[in-house]
Scaffold this motif. Structure first.
Motif, PDB file in Angstrom:
ATOM      1  N   ASN A  69       0.921  -1.308   0.081  1.00 37.58           N
ATOM      2  CA  ASN A  69      -0.103  -0.004   0.195  1.00 37.58           C
ATOM      3  C   ASN A  69       0.798   1.228   0.016  1.00 37.58           C
ATOM      4  O   ASN A  69       1.732   1.425   0.772  1.00 37.58           O
ATOM      5  CB  ASN A  69      -0.783  -0.113   1.184  1.00 37.58           C
ATOM      6  N   LEU A  70       0.572   2.060  -0.866  1.00 32.12           N
ATOM      7  CA  LEU A  70       1.326   3.445  -1.079  1.00 32.12           C
ATOM      8  C   LEU A  70       0.490   4.515  -0.684  1.00 32.12           C
ATOM      9  O   LEU A  70      -0.688   4.813  -1.383  1.00 32.12           O
ATOM     10  CB  LEU A  70       1.929   3.379  -2.543  1.00 32.12           C
ATOM     11  N   GLU A  71       0.831   5.700   0.040  1.00 24.29           N
ATOM     12  CA  GLU A  71       0.171   6.609   0.619  1.00 24.29           C
ATOM     13  C   GLU A  71       1.249   7.604   0.311  1.00 24.29           C
ATOM     14  O   GLU A  71       2.442   7.705   0.852  1.00 24.29           O
ATOM     15  CB  GLU A  71      -0.222   6.828   1.860  1.00 24.29           C
ATOM     16  N   ILE A  72       0.928   8.578  -0.769  1.00 14.96           N
ATOM     17  CA  ILE A  72       1.924   9.840  -1.129  1.00 14.96           C
ATOM     18  C   ILE A  72       1.928  10.853   0.058  1.00 14.96           C
ATOM     19  O   ILE A  72       0.848  10.904   0.887  1.00 14.96           O
ATOM     20  CB  ILE A  72       1.783  10.398  -2.443  1.00 14.96           C
ATOM     21  N   ASP A  73       2.939  11.493   0.226  1.00 13.86           N
ATOM     22  CA  ASP A  73       2.973  12.512   1.184  1.00 13.86           C
ATOM     23  C   ASP A  73       1.887  13.601   0.875  1.00 13.86           C
ATOM     24  O   ASP A  73       1.456  14.100  -0.315  1.00 13.86           O
ATOM     25  CB  ASP A  73       4.163  13.433   1.176  1.00 13.86           C
TER      26      ASP A  73
END
Length: 195
Positions: A178-182
């Motif tokens: 899972n990727l959450e960008i800043d």
């Protein structure tokens, strides 16, 4: 809101398909200190505790969440990263993380680098523009610093401590994370595109 500093490794104790997916998560948290409705980041996905018992909590997961994350890989026995929501006065040791996963990245390379492990990940093209060298990302809920970016690929280092207290010690090539960008990068891009 979260910090990306993992405070427990939970285990998927049960999965039940209803209208949505219900998961029971075994945890080391003192569940007497949790309340129904509490937000808990589970592998970076902000989920709501809907039932509680000694050493476990249940969450309901919508089809939309399963579609946009790696939660389709969840199976009984799987270990996941957990973080409880911030309280006023808590130390902000990582970076501001919302638990709203933007997409899924794939681990495309792993190599030892000193005592640490260097991972190369491939982000979806639509998200790669938000990832910058020395910026932050949350991967499976863990706040990590980006070392370099080349196209859709970016590199991170995972120190031994992080490998021991999170699921990063079990990472393998081909894993979907899972990727959450800043959050700041998201707003800067929106302002740029707006005017």
């Amino acid at each position: 809101m979260f910090t990306g500093i993992i405070t427990d490794m939970g285990r998927i104790a049960a999965l039940e398909k209803r209208g949505d997916l219900r998961a029971r998560i075994a945890t080391g948290y003192d569940t007497a200190t949790l309340e129904i409705g509490a937000s808990i980041a589970c592998d970076g996905v902000c989920l709501t505790a809907v039932a509680l018992g000694e050493g476990w909590f249940d969450v309901d997961i919508s089809a939309e969440t399963v579609l946009k994350t790696n939660l389709d890989l969840w199976a009984e026995g799987r270990t996941i990263n957990l973080e409880r929501a911030l309280k006023v006065g808590d130390e902000l040791g990582g970076h501001i993380v919302s638990g709203h996963v933007d997409g899924v990245a794939e681990i495309v390379g792993i190599r030892a680098e000193g005592d640490s492990t260097r991972l190369t990940l491939r982000a979806p093209e639509t998200l790669a523009k938000y990832i910058a060298p020395k910026g932050s990302v949350a991967l499976n809920g863990t706040s990590l610093t980006v070392n370099e970016v080349e196209g859709c690929d970016f590199g991170i280092n995972v120190i031994p401590h992080t490998q021991q207290v999170t699921t990063w010690g079990r990472a393998a090539e081909g894993d979907r994370v899972n990727l959450e960008i800043d959050t700041l990068a998201r707003y800067v891009a929106r302002l740029r595109d707006w005017g």
